[in-house]
Design a protein around this motif. Structure first.
Motif: not given
Ligand SMILES: Cc1cc2nc3c(=O)[nH]c(=O)nc-3n(C[C@H](O)[C@H](O)[C@H](O)COP(=O)(O)OP(=O)(O)OC[C@H]3O[C@@H](n4cnc5c(N)ncnc54)[C@H](O)[C@@H]3O)c2cc1C
Ligand code: FES
Length: 368
Positions: A56, A68, A70, A72, A74-79, A109, A111
């Motif tokens: 990322l 991203s 959140c 980076g 590792g809690s949003c899963a957008y990446c 992910l 990130c």
């Protein structure tokens, strides 16, 4: 006895933290991965980066911005990106966010993937249109006791192109020992105003970015953001609309409704439900009443769940989901646009589904 257990647990935790720190230090300082190459979309970009950072951040350093929200953690899963080669094993932080189909398709992910060797990745083409912007804060206007509106003048680049409903990632500055972070915020201004950007931000107690916005960011100051991101925007069907939002979830719906008015989209009846606790959590009320007068196709329904009985409030009361269920017992022909906390969105999806709305007609951005 209890004190002994607490001391032992504390000792073990401290050892774990020291070990983790040493490992990170070793990774950064001792291990030298040298220069690694990242092939993006089969030769569209070939990046030479210093190994050791996350995929990322390595991409961001080369002006490729992956969503991203959140920052980076590792809690949003957008990446999510596809890593064809060089990504290594899926880590424990990623596991809960990757379906069996995604694992099969080499989705990761960004990130959580470390650049340790050459990589071959694929990203959606739209992400090549995302830029990093420098802007000047023109105003920070309180809308309620815990919500502010930011209005910015774009400096470099001086123009932005986006669709109503999309979001940007704001970068906070360092303050009081807290690092700079990136957080997602939906754009509340109109796409036609290409030289400015507006956001509606709610304070999160002890939140890193919102504390910076509320307590440190000053009018006249410069700030950075990247964008636009996201797929939350009006579909091109003819279906009538139901909007549901709470708090700062107002931002993208406020943009979408005014964008419809500006573009003359008058054939799609739209009802917008806004959930709040009490009258002190309401804002833009006069603006919405004016919109209702100007646009016969638009209805605004604010609903209060904790308003005192004797306050004189004559509007809807109760949970926003109950109000929607009452007003739309049959939602099978509508499309829904939802924005706000994950809890509110999950509850709204359940109500709409049980009132007949097909899953593919429900669009949302969870402010997670
Ligand atoms: C697509 C999208 C659009 C959004 N649009 C908006 C918008 O228009 N307006 C708006 O106000 N918000 C919006 N959000 C939410 C926003 O991105 C932030 O999540 C929110 O402002 C909180 O950020 P913060 O840095 O202040 O809080 P954070 O520092 O991220 O903390 C948030 C909460 O998590 C806790 N926390 C802190 N660190 C951790 C950790 N390591 N692990 C677990 N929990 C932790 C904190 O105690 C706090 O309770 C949007 C989010 C998304 C994904
Ligand atoms: S940036 Fe949020 S999970 Fe990767």
């Amino acid at each position: 006895m209890l004190a002994q257990i607490a001391i032992s647990v504390g000792f073990l935790l401290a050892c774990g933290l020291v070990l983790a720190g040493l490992l990170l230090l070793a990774e950064k300082k001792i291990l030298n991965y040298g220069t690694c190459h990242i092939d993006v979309n089969s030769g569209r970009k070939d990046l030479a980066v210093e190994g050791g950072s996350s995929l990322l951040s390595s991409l961001a350093e080369n002006n490729i911005f992956i969503p991203s929200a959140c920052g980076g953690r590792g809690s949003c899963a957008y990446c999510k990106v596809t890593v064809r080669e060089g990504g290594g094993m899926i880590g424990p932080v990623e596991e809960p966010y990757l379906s069996p189909e995604e694992r099969q398709a080499s989705v990761r992910l960004a990130c959580q993937v470390k650049v340790r060797r050459d990589l071959r990745i694929e990203i959606p083409d739209e992400l090549f249109n995302v830029s990093r912007f420098r802007a000047k804060l023109l105003h920070k206007k309180p809308l309620t006791h815990d919500i502010v509106e930011l209005r910015m003048q774009l400096l470099e680049p001086g123009e932005i192109t986006f669709e109503a409903g999309q979001y940007v990632q704001l970068e906070s500055a360092e303050y009081k020992g807290r690092d700079s972070v990136m957080r997602g915020y939906s754009i509340s201004s109109l796409p036609s105003d290409r030289n400015h950007l507006e956001l509606i931000i709610r304070r999160v107690p002890d939140g890193i970015c919102t504390t910076w916005v509320f307590d440190h960011l000053k009018e006249g100051q410069e700030l950075n953001f990247s964008g636009p991101y996201g797929f939350f925007h009006l579909s091109d069907t003819d279906a009538p609309l139901i909007g549901i939002a709470g708090g700062s979830g107002m931002a993208p719906i406020w943009a979408i409704v005014r964008d419809m008015k500006e573009k003359g989209i008058t054939h799609r009846p739209a009802t917008y439900f806004f959930g709040a606790l009490t009258q002190k959590d309401l804002f833009f009320m006069d603006e919405f009443r004016q919109l209702e007068k100007d646009c016969p196709w638009f209805t605004f329904v604010p609903a209060l769940s904790k308003e005192p009985d004797d306050s004189g409030w004559t509007g809807e009361r109760g949970l926003i989901t109950d109000v929607v269920a009452r007003r739309f017992p049959d939602a099978s022909q509508h499309e829904a646009y939802l924005c706000g906390s994950p809890g509110m969105i999950d509850a709204s999806v359940a109500v709409l589904r049980s009132n007949g709305m097909p899953e593919e007609n429900i669009f949302y951005d969870k402010f997670a």
